[in-house]
Design a protein around this motif. Structure first.
Motif, PDB file in Angstrom:
ATOM      1  N   PRO A 100      33.065  29.535  34.380  1.00 25.77           N
ATOM      2  CA  PRO A 100      32.808  27.729  33.986  1.00 25.77           C
ATOM      3  C   PRO A 100      34.408  27.998  33.683  1.00 25.77           C
ATOM      4  CG  PRO A 100      31.927  29.194  32.475  1.00 25.77           C
ATOM      5  CD  PRO A 100      31.708  29.944  33.297  1.00 25.77           C
ATOM      6  N   LYS A 101      35.536  26.853  33.370  1.00 29.44           N
ATOM      7  CA  LYS A 101      36.631  26.847  32.919  1.00 29.44           C
ATOM      8  C   LYS A 101      37.926  28.092  32.866  1.00 29.44           C
ATOM      9  CE  LYS A 101      34.332  24.974  28.232  1.00 29.44           C
ATOM     10  NZ  LYS A 101      32.904  25.346  28.996  1.00 29.44           N
ATOM     11  N   THR A 102      37.441  28.458  34.556  1.00 29.40           N
ATOM     12  CA  THR A 102      38.558  29.230  34.674  1.00 29.40           C
ATOM     13  C   THR A 102      40.184  29.140  35.042  1.00 29.40           C
ATOM     14  OG1 THR A 102      36.584  30.422  37.019  1.00 29.40           O
ATOM     15  CG2 THR A 102      38.832  31.221  35.947  1.00 29.40           C
ATOM     16  N   GLU A 103      40.741  30.177  34.317  1.00 27.16           N
ATOM     17  CA  GLU A 103      42.550  29.493  33.299  1.00 27.16           C
ATOM     18  C   GLU A 103      42.636  29.921  34.721  1.00 27.16           C
ATOM     19  OE1 GLU A 103      43.340  27.777  29.802  1.00 27.16           O
ATOM     20  OE2 GLU A 103      41.795  26.157  30.822  1.00 27.16           O
ATOM     21  N   ASP A 104      42.822  32.021  34.668  1.00 23.79           N
ATOM     22  CA  ASP A 104      43.688  32.936  35.248  1.00 23.79           C
ATOM     23  C   ASP A 104      43.557  34.229  36.231  1.00 23.79           C
ATOM     24  OD1 ASP A 104      43.413  34.189  33.125  1.00 23.79           O
ATOM     25  OD2 ASP A 104      44.741  33.006  32.221  1.00 23.79           O
ATOM     26  N   ALA A 105      43.913  34.639  36.412  1.00 20.55           N
ATOM     27  CA  ALA A 105      43.353  35.868  37.065  1.00 20.55           C
ATOM     28  C   ALA A 105      42.731  36.974  36.656  1.00 20.55           C
ATOM     29  CB  ALA A 105      44.022  36.412  38.078  1.00 20.55           C
ATOM     30  N   SER A 106      43.052  36.999  35.199  1.00 17.01           N
ATOM     31  CA  SER A 106      42.482  38.098  34.264  1.00 17.01           C
ATOM     32  C   SER A 106      41.036  37.429  33.838  1.00 17.01           C
ATOM     33  CB  SER A 106      43.530  37.553  32.832  1.00 17.01           C
ATOM     34  OG  SER A 106      43.143  36.735  32.393  1.00 17.01           O
ATOM     35  N   MET A 107      40.990  36.179  33.991  1.00 18.07           N
ATOM     36  CA  MET A 107      39.709  36.116  32.505  1.00 18.07           C
ATOM     37  C   MET A 107      38.423  36.446  34.477  1.00 18.07           C
ATOM     38  SD  MET A 107      39.665  32.074  31.628  1.00 18.07           S
ATOM     39  CE  MET A 107      38.786  31.507  31.571  1.00 18.07           C
ATOM     40  N   VAL A 108      38.682  36.515  36.056  1.00 20.11           N
ATOM     41  CA  VAL A 108      38.180  36.661  36.553  1.00 20.11           C
ATOM     42  C   VAL A 108      37.804  38.275  36.949  1.00 20.11           C
ATOM     43  CG1 VAL A 108      37.324  37.096  39.533  1.00 20.11           C
ATOM     44  CG2 VAL A 108      38.891  35.107  38.354  1.00 20.11           C
ATOM     45  N   ARG A 109      38.916  38.410  36.340  1.00 15.96           N
ATOM     46  CA  ARG A 109      38.728  39.887  36.781  1.00 15.96           C
ATOM     47  C   ARG A 109      37.872  40.678  35.621  1.00 15.96           C
ATOM     48  NH1 ARG A 109      43.941  40.332  39.363  1.00 15.96           N
ATOM     49  NH2 ARG A 109      45.144  39.460  37.517  1.00 15.96           N
ATOM     50  N   ALA A 110      38.271  40.260  34.284  1.00 20.00           N
ATOM     51  CA  ALA A 110      37.308  40.667  33.074  1.00 20.00           C
ATOM     52  C   ALA A 110      35.262  40.527  33.094  1.00 20.00           C
ATOM     53  CB  ALA A 110      37.400  39.105  31.646  1.00 20.00           C
ATOM     54  N   VAL A 111      35.420  39.671  34.091  1.00 19.93           N
ATOM     55  CA  VAL A 111      34.031  39.089  34.668  1.00 19.93           C
ATOM     56  C   VAL A 111      33.231  40.337  35.610  1.00 19.93           C
ATOM     57  CG1 VAL A 111      32.316  37.807  35.866  1.00 19.93           C
ATOM     58  CG2 VAL A 111      33.801  36.689  34.147  1.00 19.93           C
ATOM     59  N   GLU A 112      34.706  40.505  36.534  1.00 16.45           N
ATOM     60  CA  GLU A 112      34.171  41.601  37.886  1.00 16.45           C
ATOM     61  C   GLU A 112      34.531  43.197  36.702  1.00 16.45           C
ATOM     62  OE1 GLU A 112      37.465  42.229  40.373  1.00 16.45           O
ATOM     63  OE2 GLU A 112      36.315  42.934  42.078  1.00 16.45           O
ATOM     64  N   GLU A 113      34.612  42.921  35.945  1.00 13.53           N
ATOM     65  CA  GLU A 113      34.526  44.761  35.458  1.00 13.53           C
ATOM     66  C   GLU A 113      33.065  43.924  34.794  1.00 13.53           C
ATOM     67  OE1 GLU A 113      36.400  45.992  31.145  1.00 13.53           O
ATOM     68  OE2 GLU A 113      37.910  45.320  32.381  1.00 13.53           O
ATOM     69  N   ASP A 152      38.125  40.339  45.479  1.00 16.24           N
ATOM     70  CA  ASP A 152      37.378  40.733  46.765  1.00 16.24           C
ATOM     71  C   ASP A 152      35.865  40.471  46.706  1.00 16.24           C
ATOM     72  OD1 ASP A 152      39.886  42.432  48.234  1.00 16.24           O
ATOM     73  OD2 ASP A 152      38.688  43.808  47.550  1.00 16.24           O
ATOM     74  N   ARG A 153      35.243  39.448  45.386  1.00 20.27           N
ATOM     75  CA  ARG A 153      34.673  38.916  45.172  1.00 20.27           C
ATOM     76  C   ARG A 153      34.589  38.254  45.418  1.00 20.27           C
ATOM     77  NH1 ARG A 153      30.787  43.203  42.333  1.00 20.27           N
ATOM     78  NH2 ARG A 153      31.411  44.486  42.328  1.00 20.27           N
ATOM     79  N   MET A 154      35.425  36.991  45.322  1.00 23.21           N
ATOM     80  CA  MET A 154      35.776  35.777  45.054  1.00 23.21           C
ATOM     81  C   MET A 154      35.633  34.858  46.491  1.00 23.21           C
ATOM     82  SD  MET A 154      36.864  32.719  43.397  1.00 23.21           S
ATOM     83  CE  MET A 154      37.048  33.892  42.370  1.00 23.21           C
TER      84      MET A 154
END
Lengths: 301, 520
Positions: A100-113, A152-154
């Motif tokens: 939720p509330k994604t603002e930038d790529a760093s948030m996605v990468r944090a989740v991916e990690e 790549d998971r997006m």
């Protein structure tokens, strides 16, 4: 990591369900919903988060959802809940995690990690857990392309109209004018990144005509599907996303002709008087896939 | 002895009741018999009134004594006050061993459950029993047997003399002092008095209980003065708010709407859906929704229903007004709109329960049905249905017209979700069989539609129509895959009730419940 075969699956309808409520999550697949969005975030009271995770985990482990994809919306990265949410999702074998509330790529990468770690922890196949992002702010919408290309998971991005219009300092008007820019920006970004794009929910269940018009509009804009809040919205969405018999017949011809002509080394030709080349191939394939999903395709492709 | 639905009926029950086992729905077709007769205390004098001051006095005049059979109707449904009122007086007079022959019993009769324990009431004949009395019967608190029989079977039992009614009590919304009874125009209107018609014609004594006396002659009368011995006026015969609710709000339950859509799609795919078809449906959410869906297609295709039958509610009355239905024949009214319609619409007719469903007359309305849409507590893989005994083994429902319409209709459709709560509805064997599978053609569930394999014509007619067709075993397997296969309900040895077939044979027995014991 090999590409997840479900990354580009059909997602015409994506329905929100409170993960805490067994009556809702036990068999929503009977409504033939493409993707179920099991919610750990806003639908669940703060005091019930752990109960919801427990119920979600067991649902994921024991229920055969019969072809409906299982997306889980985790809590925001500004809470202390999301990391445990991810462990539960991965351990249970969720297909997609929605941030939720994604603002930038760093948030996605944090989740991916965290997903990578959880896949290892719970012996899940690396890459089996996909990601999608909800864009709920002006900043998120501005960064749509960055988010779409962040992993790549997006699988794609979804607009969250309620929060977004608050940030925009307006409201949902029913005309769509306030969402026009975001929708346009997001679909362009998603297509540029080769991922999917999903529209926000329509909350007025008494105005089914308004809902139908909105779905028609986002369909025509190029969206892959619509977020839903009630099963009665599903048939309308699927109806609009079902190609006409004329479109199906044409698409079938396009696919067969392109396959045939390619073998013969011909690049450009005509079908029913229209100029056709390889650029039509994916669209035609998609039409056949939509027709199959709607149960209206009787051909042999 | 094993009957035609595979149920083992104990010899002692056959002996005690003098009944045969069920041998198939059409076993008695063409059977000839002598109807019952009854006593008539003729009235030649012209003193002019049949009014009696009180229920006590009328019981005395009728010669109430131990062991009598008293009959009642349930047209006042949950609002009925007549049965309890009469039985309280019978109890106060110290009378014992009464057989109650009611068209149905429900939670409105909870206040008299103690009369089972003290021996005032020792036998019960009813369509079924909801509420405390049902529970008491299942607990073995009724000394004799409970007979659960359909509306058609009740008429048959009375007309054939199998059940002889000593005194019939007929709650009448309006009556004149000479016993002309009607169901409209009083304080507790119920629209029709269909269930009491056989009682009036075959009981030795007939007592009308009313709260609204009207000037003589009370015409048109559904039950006339030639059948009625006495009229008693009381303060209230029923609570109108519980007799007929306002029209049920259309359901928004998506599961019910989904089943309704499947049902309508199936109906439309059959060859019976054509100009002049006939139809009966219930008042459950899915049934009402399927009527509405069907009406849309009737409008679109300009198809009209020749007649609708049974318990009537607003959606059917609306279609009558609209002209999509030509005629309604009515044995029970479920809401105020239906009560008003039967009183005012010339194409909406009162019929008796015998005309509706009796297999032992010269042809009932159910025989002319194309479609009936029913519900069920359980449906098994033999298509047998259970509408009386809950999956916990307790008597909790009523047969109503279920077996009658199922036997009569050319296409009998049962709508049921594959599970209710965590209990599978579609199962290998019903707890109790109330409607035989040979009469059930189609089962519509939230997971798909199963057609009875013996209906090869329906299988052929509906294939390739995009319907979610499955076998009944597949539906059962889905249900069990979710709920697990339930252990059988554990019953005691004593038979507390019998499920009577329409023709008076024994379809199944109901045994006393037993506290569940784990095997390990």
């Amino acid at each position: 990591m090999i590409e997840n075969p479900n990354k580009k699956r059909l997602r015409r309808s994506m329905m929100f369900l409170n993960a805490q409520k067994p009556s809702l999550i036990k068999d929503p697949y009977i409504y033939k919903i493409d993707s179920l969005m099991l919610d750990l975030e806003d639908a669940v009271a703060v005091t019930a988060k752990d109960t919801a995770r427990f119920s979600l985990y067991h649902a994921l482990k024991t229920i055969d959802y019969r072809g409906s994809e299982r997306v889980v919306r985790i809590n925001g990265l500004d809470t202390d809940l999301w990391e445990e949410d991810i462990r539960v999702c991965v351990a249970g074998g969720a297909d997609v995690i929605r941030i939720p509330k994604t603002e930038d790529a760093s948030m996605v990468r944090a989740v991916e990690e965290k997903i990578v770690a959880a896949e290892e922890e719970f012996n899940r196949e690396p890459g089996s857990t996909l990601i999608m992002s909800a864009l709920e702010s002006c900043k998120g919408v501005m960064n749509a392309y960055e988010v779409c290309t962040s992993s790549d998971r997006m699988i794609g991005v979804a607009l969250s109209g309620g929060d977004y219009t608050k940030d925009l300092q307006t409201r949902i008007t029913g005309t769509g004018v306030e969402l026009m820019g975001a929708r346009q920006q997001m679909i362009i970004a998603a297509r540029a990144a080769g991922v999917q794009c999903f529209d926000t929910v329509w909350t007025n269940l008494d105005d089914m005509e308004g809902f139908r018009k909105e779905v028609q509009m986002i369909h025509d804009m190029g969206f892959d599907g619509k977020s839903c809040i009630n099963p009665r919205q599903i048939d309308i969405v699927h109806d609009i996303y079902t190609p006409t018999q004329k479109e199906i017949i044409f698409s079938e011809k396009v696919i067969k002709e392109i396959d045939d002509k390619k073998a013969k080394g011909i690049g450009v030709f005509t079908v029913d008087g229209k100029m056709i080349d390889i650029a039509f191939y994916d669209g035609a394939k998609r039409n056949i896939m939509l027709a199959k999903a709607a149960g209206v395709y009787k051909g042999d492709l | 002895m094993i009957n035609a639905v595979g149920r083992d009926i104990p010899e002692e029950i056959l002996k005690a009741t003098g009944k045969e086992v069920f041998q198939g729905t059409h076993h008695f077709d063409g059977f000839e018999y002598q109807t019952a007769s009854h006593k008539v205390k003729c009235v030649i004098n012209s003193n002019g009134t049949k009014l009696v001051d009180s229920i006590h006095d009328v019981l005395v005049k009728c010669g109430i004594k131990d062991g009598m059979t008293l009959s009642f109707h349930h047209h006042f449904r949950n609002g009925d006050k007549v049965l309890n009122m009469v039985m309280e007086e019978v109890h106060n007079m110290g009378i014992k061993n009464i057989t109650i022959c009611a068209s149905s019993l429900g939670s409105q009769n909870d206040p008299i459950v103690y009369m089972l324990d003290d021996g005032t009431i020792t036998e019960i004949q009813s369509s079924g029993v909801r509420g405390q009395i049902g529970k008491a019967i299942s607990e073995g608190r009724l000394q004799g047997l409970a007979i659960m029989r359909s509306h058609g079977a009740r008429s048959r039992a009375i007309e054939s003399g199998e059940t002889h009614i000593d005194i019939a009590f007929i709650g009448a919304p309006t009556a004149d002092e000479y016993g002309n009874l009607n169901a409209n125009g009083g304080k507790a209107d119920c629209g029709v008095l269909s269930y009491s018609a056989a009682d009036a014609m075959y009981a030795d004594r007939v007592v009308a209980i009313t709260d609204t006396l009207v000037p003589f002659p009370n015409l048109p009368a559904q039950i006339t003065q030639t059948y009625v011995d006495y009229v008693v006026k009381v303060d209230e015969i029923g609570d109108p708010t519980k007799i007929a609710t306002g029209a049920a709000k259309p359901t928004t339950d998506q599961r019910k709407l989904l089943m309704a859509k499947y049902c309508t799609d199936f109906v439309v795919a059959t060859p019976y859906f054509k100009e002049g078809f006939s139809y009966q449906t219930g008042v459950g959410g899915a049934s009402i929704a399927s009527t509405k869906f069907l009406a849309e297609i009737m409008r679109e295709k300009n198809i009209h229903m020749s007649f609708g039958v049974g318990g009537i509610a607003k959606p059917m009355c609306d279609l009558l007004e609209e002209g999509l239905i030509k005629t309604l024949v009515d044995t029970q009214d479920f809401d105020q709109d239906a009560i008003k319609s039967v009183a005012t619409n010339p194409n909406h007719h009162y019929i008796t329960a015998s005309e509706y469903a009796d297999p032992f007359n010269k042809g009932a309305y159910v025989n002319k049905l194309d479609f009936v849409i029913l519900a069920a507590l359980e449906v098994d893989t033999h298509f047998n249905c259970n509408v009386v005994v809950g999956s916990d083994g307790v008597i909790t429902g009523a047969q109503g017209g279920h077996p009658d319409t199922a036997a009569g209709a050319k296409c009998t459709i049962v709508i049921a979700p594959i599970m209710q709560g965590r209990i599978p509805t579609i199962c290998t064997d019903c707890t109790t069989v109330t409607t035989p599978g040979e009469d059930v053609d189609v089962v519509v569930t939230d997971y798909g539609i199963a057609i009875n394999p013996k209906r090869t014509d329906l299988i052929e007619a509906t294939k390739d129509k995009g319907l979610p067709l499955k076998t009944i075993e597949e539906l059962r397997d889905i249900a069990y895959s979710i709920t697990g296969e339930p252990e059988k309900v554990q019953f005691g040895d004593r038979v507390v009730g019998i499920i009577e077939g329409r023709d008076g044979t024994i379809m199944d027995v109901v045994r006393q419940i037993k506290k569940f014991e784990f095997n390990n």
